[in-house]
Structure formats: structure tokens, C-alpha cells
Design a protein around this motif. Structure first.
Motif, PDB file in Angstrom:
ATOM      1  N   TYR A 177      -0.470  15.032  -0.699  1.00  0.00           N
ATOM      2  CA  TYR A 177      -1.546  14.226  -1.282  1.00  0.00           C
ATOM      3  C   TYR A 177      -2.487  13.780  -0.173  1.00  0.00           C
ATOM      4  N   TYR A 178      -3.778  14.025  -0.339  1.00  0.00           N
ATOM      5  CA  TYR A 178      -4.750  13.539   0.647  1.00  0.00           C
ATOM      6  C   TYR A 178      -5.038  12.074   0.344  1.00  0.00           C
ATOM      7  N   ILE A 179      -4.632  11.196   1.253  1.00  0.00           N
ATOM      8  CA  ILE A 179      -4.777   9.753   1.056  1.00  0.00           C
ATOM      9  C   ILE A 179      -6.053   9.275   1.750  1.00  0.00           C
ATOM     10  N   LYS A 180      -6.985   8.821   0.955  1.00  0.00           N
ATOM     11  CA  LYS A 180      -8.215   8.257   1.513  1.00  0.00           C
ATOM     12  C   LYS A 180      -8.055   6.765   1.783  1.00  0.00           C
ATOM     13  N   LYS A 181      -7.455   6.066   0.827  1.00  0.00           N
ATOM     14  CA  LYS A 181      -7.284   4.619   0.928  1.00  0.00           C
ATOM     15  C   LYS A 181      -5.876   4.226   0.509  1.00  0.00           C
ATOM     16  N   VAL A 182      -5.371   3.170   1.132  1.00  0.00           N
ATOM     17  CA  VAL A 182      -4.152   2.497   0.669  1.00  0.00           C
ATOM     18  C   VAL A 182      -4.535   1.061   0.348  1.00  0.00           C
ATOM     19  N   LEU A 183      -4.289   0.655  -0.914  1.00  0.00           N
ATOM     20  CA  LEU A 183      -4.604  -0.701  -1.344  1.00  0.00           C
ATOM     21  C   LEU A 183      -3.310  -1.467  -1.555  1.00  0.00           C
ATOM     22  N   VAL A 184      -3.214  -2.641  -0.949  1.00  0.00           N
ATOM     23  CA  VAL A 184      -2.018  -3.479  -1.042  1.00  0.00           C
ATOM     24  C   VAL A 184      -2.396  -4.809  -1.695  1.00  0.00           C
ATOM     25  N   THR A 185      -1.675  -5.176  -2.747  1.00  0.00           N
ATOM     26  CA  THR A 185      -1.845  -6.476  -3.403  1.00  0.00           C
ATOM     27  C   THR A 185      -0.530  -7.234  -3.315  1.00  0.00           C
ATOM     28  N   TYR A 186      -0.593  -8.478  -2.809  1.00  0.00           N
ATOM     29  CA  TYR A 186       0.646  -9.230  -2.625  1.00  0.00           C
ATOM     30  C   TYR A 186       0.329 -10.727  -2.591  1.00  0.00           C
ATOM     31  N   PRO A 187       0.987 -11.540  -3.441  1.00  0.00           N
ATOM     32  CA  PRO A 187       0.724 -12.986  -3.491  1.00  0.00           C
ATOM     33  C   PRO A 187       1.421 -13.737  -2.363  1.00  0.00           C
ATOM     34  N   SER A 188       1.043 -13.470  -1.133  1.00  0.00           N
ATOM     35  CA  SER A 188       1.679 -14.095   0.026  1.00  0.00           C
ATOM     36  C   SER A 188       1.132 -15.500   0.253  1.00  0.00           C
TER      37      SER A 188
END
Length: 682
Positions: free
Chosen positions: A122-133
Motif C-alpha cells: 500500500y502506498y501510504i501518503k498520510k498517517v492520521l492519528v486521533t487520540y484523546p490524550s
């Protein structure tokens, strides 16, 4: 159809071609993989797939850097001083995360690794992380292919205020390992990680391409402006490249002490009643999240706007009279007030404030170029080099200082060149005002106004007028120098209490600094300090006059590679030595060049001495806090020291200027792309 109409049509077609070409580069250059290797986004929701999650958590000790240790020690020292001022007993606060590991101070953190199977190449352009830290956290991304790591490790962070982050990857993989670094034990509740390589038009990249190509085309096609209206050429390039920096920076605070300067400008934009919204409070407190991707930029714009509610603003009061050391912020303040009146979003208003600084800087510098009889290209060169231009695009007073000091010097130099002409009263007043206004916030440069004391007697109608004028100049300079007895940056809160007592007077950002004790040390050991001063001047001479520290440094963003110092040196030295036919019309006598050299040396000595007194540990054999940007206001006069009519050029003034501006365009295109656009807006 006449020739003028043909020119308009040709220029219009060129601009249209630039726009279309830029759009094609964006679509098929930067989005190539999204066009030809598109994949559906993949989302890993850890609340829905807990049974498939495998966590690997361990406690690790991370050694602190010298800067982090110094910051901890400085905070402890200031806390002790504050307790002493208040007559309280100092109670040390223990940080349980700090561990002494065999004499090395470390911080204990938790490292939690999560392996994600992508199931295909898979060609990964972006990694998005969501986390209620509840705290800021860092994370690492390792790409795997066929069981082996592919490429370098990607490092990023998630700000607890935004609770989401985006990381540019632009590589293919079949597996991904995400490792979170946290202060406490890590929980996957609310964690969501997604990957994609979707097609997206980045309007900031398109604007950069349009502006960059236009700048190059302008140099190629323009014929008369470079020779007849150099100030207009300066205006065009100052607004293009300065505008790039403002636009790409957005709400990021990347210049020196920008949060302090923003607060000064923000307060001055109100009358007696200041309305601090939560967004403004976070900005002046230097806690507003920063962004390093186009997605984070958009999230942050929404975040600040949600907190820009004046109906629940914190109300403060101030005197109506604008203090003299805050007046340099008025161009920024006017634009902030304008944005507030129009009801513009906080992020737009923040950028408009910086635009006010750039517009004012550009205008005053253009006037200096227009009025100067010789050395027009000197002003244009210095004004368009990265560091001076960067300071004009940030919340700071440096741009006002530089522009007005340059204008005052130019007016003084014009009087020197017009030997037979009597000086008009309004010219004298204009020169004095330029130096006074330019040194409102950096009083040390008022010493440059003493150049007026060396005007020939022939410039005055009588001896007593000449003597009275010189005495008046000395009095003005002396009165303004008295105001130096103050911390360089006005402190707030607890630190302000320290500065109310002369026992602790000094910049509390520097350990061991004390104004009065340092002055006593200098008078007690004058030869020792002279040796320290001369050594400091010698060791920094090249870097601060021709090197990267003065001309090629973007504050906290970074500095240009050393090879670019060759280009800036060629510009400054070549521009000083080689004279065009127009510049050879006037000759600057040797006595004036000697005077300017002495003045530049004296100003450099005052800058170093000022920082030794206010920012250096008492009795130290070194000087702390001096930065190359402090040299900028008096390096224009230094360029005239090397002016001569012997080094002639056999090319036209127009071509000479085009060569210089071509180098400046290259430097600025590189700087804005590498330091601002790519790391913050991709």
C-alpha cells in the motif's frame, strides 16, 4: 493594435500560462501516486477491534539534553530568587519522572508499540492519528515490507489540545509499527489510526509555484525597472517572498520570542480595555499547538476560531497612552484591529498582523532606496536576504528598527554627498525622527545618530547653529540611552517580581545575570573585559558579517547550509566593491569611510557589552545572548566603507542588478520551500 496593447496581452498570456503550468505540476507532480496508484483509505479503530490488538509496552530512560538540564536548573534558581524576594522559604518540587541513572539525568517514559497489518503493498501518503490524550505525546512510525524495515523511522507528536495528528509518509509498505512515547501507561481507548493516499490539491503549493515562476519571469522580461525604479522591484520581491513566509507559517510561532511580541502588538491594538480571548491567551502564553502538515493547519484554524469568542474574553486594562517601547508594534496592531473590526477568523487576523509588519517594512525600505543617491542596491540586497525579511514577517520590532535606521542613515549620507548644499531644517528633523522612531524598542542603536555631530560646518548657516545642533543631538542620544536600564524583554507574572528589585536585576532567562554587579565587575577589571570583548568580536566577525548567523538564519526554524554563505558573501562583498556608472557619480571621501568603519566597530562593541551586562553570568570570561541579527542595522554603513570608484563593471546597471536579484530569488525560493512550505504545509 498598438505596442502597449500587445505588451499587456503578452504579459496576460504569460501569467495565464504560469497558473496553468503550476496547476499541472500540482496535479501530476505532487499527486502522482494519488493519480496512478490510488487505494481506498484504511482505518484502524481500536475501540472496535480490541481483540486484534497486540501491545508491547516497556519503561525506558531517556537522557536529558544539556539544554533541558539547563532549563530545569534555571527554573529552580528563579524559584529560589522569587522565594527570597517574597520572604518565603523555598520548597523544592520533586518530579517523579526524573531519574538519576549512574550520574546521568534521565526522564522515565513508557514506550508502547502497535503493529498494524496492511495486508498488501500500500502506498501510504498520510498517517492520521486521533487520540484523546491528556498530555502531549510523541510517536514513531516504522514501515515494514516483507518482514523488513523500509526506509527511515518517522517521528511526530500529538498535541493534547488538538487530540489528532497527521504525518507525511509517501512510501509503500505492507505493515506498519506505531510506537507511542507517553509519561504514563498507555491506553488504546479512543485511539484511531488511518492511512490514505487520496488526491488533494494543495493551494499553498500552487501559490508558491505561481509566485516563484513569476519572479523568474519578471527578471527575464523586465527591462527598465531594474535601472530606473529599483524600489518597485524591491517592493515586488519583498511582498512575494515575505508573503510566502507569512502564509506558510500561519499561526506557528517560529521567530525569536514571538509570543512576547504578539502580546505587545495585541495589547496595543486595543484602547484602554483589552479583550483577551482564549485563543489570544494561548498565543501569548506560547502554548498554542503548532502544525507541520496541511491537515493539522486546518484543524488548528478551527481550534483557534472556536476559542476566539469575545463574549467570554478576559478583560484587562491599560493606560491609553502607548508607551514608547511598544510603538514599533503599531503597524502590526493596526492590522490586528482591522481584522477584529471585520470579524475575520483568528488565524487570518494573526497573519494580517504580521502582514502589517511586512507592508510597513517594505514601504520604508522602498523610500530609503528611492531617496538614496548611491548604494541603492545595498539596501535592496540587505532587505531581501532571508533573516531581515523573515523578521519583517514575524511579530517583532526588528523590521521597524532596520527600516528607519536605514532611512535615517540614507538621509544623513545624502547630506554628506551634497557638500555645497545647506541642510534644511525639515531634513534634519526627518533624520532625527528616523533614528528616534527606529530605536524605540532597541535604544542601543540611537548611538548611530551621533553621525549627525560630524556633519561639516558648511551645512549650517552659522557656527552657533552648528554647535547648538550638535549639543542637541548629544542630549537626545543621552536621554534615550538612560532608558536602557531595563530588562530586554518585559517580564510578566512571577518573573516580573524579580525585576522590581535591583538585587536581582538582570534577564531571568540567563542564569547568574545581574545588571549592577556586572557593571561593577567591568569597572573593576577593565582590561580583562576588554580582552573578552575583543576575543568575542574576532571569533564571530566572519559569521556575523558575512555568514549564516546574520543573513541566512530563520530563528527556531533553522539556518541555510554553509554553502549559501558563499552566495551571500558574493552579494555583499561584490555589491560593495564593484560600482556601476551611476554609483560612480558620487565619491565618498576616505574620512567618511573611516568614520563609518569606526561607528560599525563601536556599535558591535556596544551590542556585545550590552548582552554581557544583562544576559551573561557575572564575571564570566565569555558573552552570552549575542545574535547575528543584532548586527543588521549597522551593516549597511559598513558596506559603504568599501565603496570605491576603482572597481568598475563593464556591464550595464540593469544587468548587474538582474544578476544580484537572480541570486536573491534563488536563495529565497530555496528558503521558503525547504524551511516553511515543505515541513509545514505538505
Amino acid at each position: 493594435m498598438n505596442r502597449k496593447n500587445n505588451s499587456w496581452i503578452t504579459n496576460g498570456l504569460i501569467i495565464l500560462g504560469i497558473v496553468l503550468f503550476s496547476f499541472l505540476i500540482e496535479c501530476f507532480g505532487f499527486n502522482w501516486h494519488s493519480v496512478f496508484r490510488a487505494n481506498d483509505p484504511q482505518v484502524f479503530d481500536f475501540d472496535k477491534n480490541k481483540e486484534d490488538i497486540h501491545l508491547d509496552t516497556e519503561e525506558i530512560l531517556v537522557p536529558l539534553t544539556e539544554e533541558q538540564i539547563e532549563e530545569i536548573e534555571l527554573n529552580i534558581e528563579n524559584a529560589k530568587l522569587l522565594a527570597k524576594v517574597n520572604g518565603e522559604e523555598y520548597v523544592e518540587t520533586i518530579d517523579p519522572t526524573l531519574i538519576d541513572n549512574d550520574g546521568v539525568l534521565c526522564r522515565k517514559i513508557y514506550s508502547t508499540s502497535i503493529t498494524l497489518d496492511i495486508s498488501k503493498d500500500y502506498y501510504i501518503k498520510k498517517v492520521l492519528v486521533t487520540y484523546p490524550s491528556e498530555d502531549d505525546l510523541g510517536y514513531e512510525i516504522v514501515l515494514m515490507k516483507d518482514g523488513k524495515q523500509k526506509g527511515d523511522t518517522f517521528y511526530d507528536s500529538l498535541n493534547y489540545r488538538l487530540q489528532k495528528s497527521a504525518t507525511n509518509i509517501n512510501q509503500s509498505a505492507d505493515q506498519m509499527i506505531v510506537t507511542f512515547k507517553t509519561k504514563g501507561e498507555f491506553s488504546t481507548a479512543g485511539l484511531m489510526i488511518s492511512i490514505n493516499n487520496g488526491f488533494r490539491i494543495n493551494y499553498l503549493r500552487i501559490l508558491f509555484l505561481i509566485g516563484g515562476i513569476f519572479a523568474i519571469a519578471f527578471v527575464i522580461r523586465s527591462k527598465q525597472l531594474f535601472q530606473r525604479r529599483l524600489e518597485l522591484v524591491f517592493v515586488i520581491f519583498s511582498l512575494i517572498f515575505g508573503g510566502f513566509i507569512i502564509l506558510f507559517n500561519g499561526t506557528n510561532q517560529l521567530s525569536w520570542d514571538e509570543y512576547v511580541h504578539f502580546d505587545n502588538a495585541y495589547r496595543a491594538s486595543f484602547g484602554q480595555t483589552i479583550q483577551y480571548t482564549e485563543a489570544a491567551i494561548q498565543m501569548k502564553g506560547n502554548v498554542t499547538p503548532s502544525f507541520d502538515t496541511i491537515e493539522e493547519r486546518e484543524w488548528l484554524e478551527d481550534y483557534t476560531q472556536e476559542r476566539n469568542d469575545y463574549s467570554v474574553a478576559d478583560i484587562k486594562h491599560q493606560q491609553r497612552f502607548v508607551q514608547y517601547n511598544v510603538r514599533a508594534y503599531l503597524p502590526q496592531s493596526v492590522m490586528l484591529a482591522f481584522a477584529r473590526i471585520l470579524g475575520l477568523p483568528f488565524s487570518i487576523g494573526y497573519m494580517l498582523g504580521k502582514l502589517g509588519n511586512l507592508l510597513f517594512y517594505t514601504l520604508v525600505m522602498a523610500i530609503a532606496i528611492r531617496l538614496s543617491k548611491i548604494g541603492k542596491i545595498y539596501i535592496a540586497m540587505i532587505g531581501l536576504l532571508p533573516t531581515p525579511l523573515f523578521l519583517a514577517t514575524a511579530y517583532a520590532y526588528d523590521a521597524v528598527v532596520t527600516a528607519f535606521v536605514f532611512l535615517g542613515f540614507v538621509l544623513w549620507l545624502n547630506e554628506i554627498l551634497d557638500k555645497e548644499k545647506k541642510m534644511k531644517w525639515y531634513t534634519a528633523l526627518a533624520i532625527i525622527l528616523c533614528f528616534v522612531i527606529g530605536t524605540w524598542s532597541k535604544v542601543i542603536y540611537i548611538v548611530m545618530m551621533l553621525l549627525l555631530c560630524f556633519l561639516p560646518k558648511e551645512k549650517f548657516d552659522s557656527k552657533w547653529k552648528s554647535a547648538l545642533f550638535r549639543v542637541g543631538i548629544v542630549v537626545i542620544v543621552g536621554m534615550l540611552l538612560i532608558t536602557i536600564y531595563k530588562s530586554p524583554i518585559e517580564a510578566t507574572g512571577a518573573t516580573a517580581e524579580l525585576q522590581k528589585s535591583t538585587e536581582f536585576l538582570g534577564d531571568k532567562r540567563a542564569s547568574g545575570a545581574n545588571f549592577e554587579k556586572q557593571i561593577k565587575h567591568i569597572f573593576k577589571e577593565p582590561f580583562v573585559y576588554t580582552k573578552v570583548l575583543l576575543r568575542s568580536l574576532k571569533n564571530s566577525a566572519f559569521d556575523y558579517i558575512l555568514g549564516t548567523s546574520t543573513w541566512l538564519l530563520y530563528a527556531y526554524v533553522g539556518r541555510f547550509p554553509t554553502v549559501f554563505a558563499v552566495l551571500s558573501s558574493l552579494l555583499l562583498v561584490g555589491g560593495s566593491l564593484f560600482q556601476t556608472k551611476e554609483d560612480r557619480q558620487y565619491k565618498l571621501d576616505a574620512r567618511w569611510r573611516i568614520l563609518l568603519g569606526i561607528m560599525a566597530f563601536g556599535m558591535a562593541s556596544l551590542v556585545w557589552t550590552g548582552l554581557y551586562i544583562t544576559f551573561t553570568k557575572v564575571g564570566a570570561n565569555y558573552i552570552s545572548g549575542v545574535q547575528g541579527r543584532y548586527y543588521i542595522p549597522f551593516l549597511l554603513p559598513l558596506m559603504f566603507v568599501f565603496k570605491n570608484n576603482k572597481c568598475k563593471l563593464n556591464i550595464s546597471t540593469q544587468n548587474f542588478y538582474k544578476i544580484i536579484f537572480s541570486i536573491l530569488i534563488f536563495i529565497n525560493l530555496y528558503g521558503t520551500y525547504v524551511f516553511f512550505l515543505k515541513p509545514h504545509c505538505f
